[in-house]
Scaffold this motif. Structure first.
Motif: not given
Ligand SMILES: [Zn+2]
Length: 345
Positions: A22, A24, A203, A227, A284
């Motif tokens: 995970h 980005h 998400h 998450h 993240d």
């Molecule tokens: Zn994310």
């Protein structure tokens, strides 16, 4: 509880081969990279130093304040070469962290909505990804749809994902603001993408409630949840997640930085892990939160009293929860297990 003899040193964590699921691409932009891009484009931030950018933009009151910085970063990603440069720097991060496999989330609707070519960006990313693979990190891509954008962008994202399926794209995702469009708006897109053999990553249960997680599973057919920490408020949901081995990408520092869950020591990660849920650790947005995967493992080991076996389980879950085809996943799992067995620190 970990025994003293079973303690997890920072050195051990460094030596572990790791997968990050995970992450980005846009969120990997650091203050230094934003400085370089702002000077390139002479944006309103061009005169600021790395430290000033960090102080002014990289701290967040809440999730929505975080999205403001996210947008600012994205406004500085204007050409395929900018994205390629960001991925090149991420390649350095992968080597430093001993990350051997990464599923990176890229959002093509961001360039499209700025009337730029999101497909050219993907092509540049795949080329850069191939270079990084020769240095020891395999990359796969999840193309993300943004919950607060119109659904037409999600269809375009799905079509791009299908076009590049088998060339590195393994799924599509849904991210952004859980309190905006209903999950059901995306049902058609996600059904179409699953019919094309791609995986659904959603998400949910970050700032939204447990019901969001149920809908991600039941309405969109999510195979992994971004998450999902709010699931702890619904015991039936936790049972379901454990029983079906649904992966939960936990991001401890992200949750604390956006206010999704504070303090870190109370993050549901500990409870979910003990219950046997398929949790993994992730950053993240390592640039936006100033955090690395090794630091996330160090935090988890310390705050939740994890021993080596626990940490090993987490590392291997990163492979098990990946969207790799079964044979590739099993081969990578074997490689990780053998390498972990050889660690002598
Ligand atoms: Zn994310």
């Amino acid at each position: 509880m970990a025994k003293a003899s079973d303690s997890v040193s920072d050195e051990y964590i460094q030596h572990l081969p790791k997968a990050e699921l995970h992450l980005h691409l846009e969120g990997s932009v650091t203050p230094a990279t934003l400085r370089d891009l702002s000077r390139k484009y002479q944006s309103q931030y061009a005169s600021l130093t790395e430290e000033e950018l960090e102080a002014q933009l990289f701290h967040y009151r809440d999730f929505y304040h975080f999205l403001v910085t996210y947008r600012t970063v994205c406004e500085h990603l204007r050409q395929p070469e900018d994205y390629s440069m960001v991925l090149g720097r991420l390649g350095v991060y992968f080597r430093e962290q001993n990350i051997r496999y990464a599923e990176i989330i890229y959002t093509p609707s961001i360039p499209w909505r700025a009337e730029r070519d999101g497909k050219d960006v993907l092509v540049a990313l795949l080329e850069q990804g191939a270079r990084i693979a020769t240095q020891g990190t395999t990359i796969r891509w999840i193309l993300d749809c943004v919950r607060q954008f119109e659904v037409e962008w999600a269809w375009r994202t799905a079509e791009l994902a299908a076009e590049f399926s088998g060339q590195g794209v393994v799924g599509i995702g849904l991210g952004g603001d859980e309190n905006s469009l209903a999950m059901s708006e995306y049902q058609g897109v996600f059904s179409w993408i699953r019919d094309h053999g791609l995986h659904a990553h959603v998400h949910a249960g970050e700032i939204g409630d447990a019901q969001q997680v149920w809908e991600a599973l039941k309405v969109l057919g999510a195979r992994r949840i971004g998450h999902g920490i709010q699931a702890v408020r619904d015991p039936d949901l936790v049972d379901y997640l454990c029983h079906h081995g649904i992966g939960l990408d936990v991001c401890l520092t992200s949750n604390a930085s956006t206010g999704a869950w504070t303090p870190i020591s109370d993050n549901p990660f500990g409870l979910l892990f003990r219950r046997g849920a398929a949790v993994t650790l992730n950053t993240d947005d390592p640039g936006l939160f100033g955090v690395s995967l090794n630091q996330e493992f160090q935090l988890a080991a310390r705050l939740f009293q994890l021993g080596r076996e626990d940490i090993d389980r987490l590392v291997l879950q990163g492979v098990r929860s990946s969207f790799l085809p079964q044979l590739e996943r099993e081969a990578l799992l074997k490689e990780f297990e053998e390498e972990i067995g050889r660690i002598s620190v």
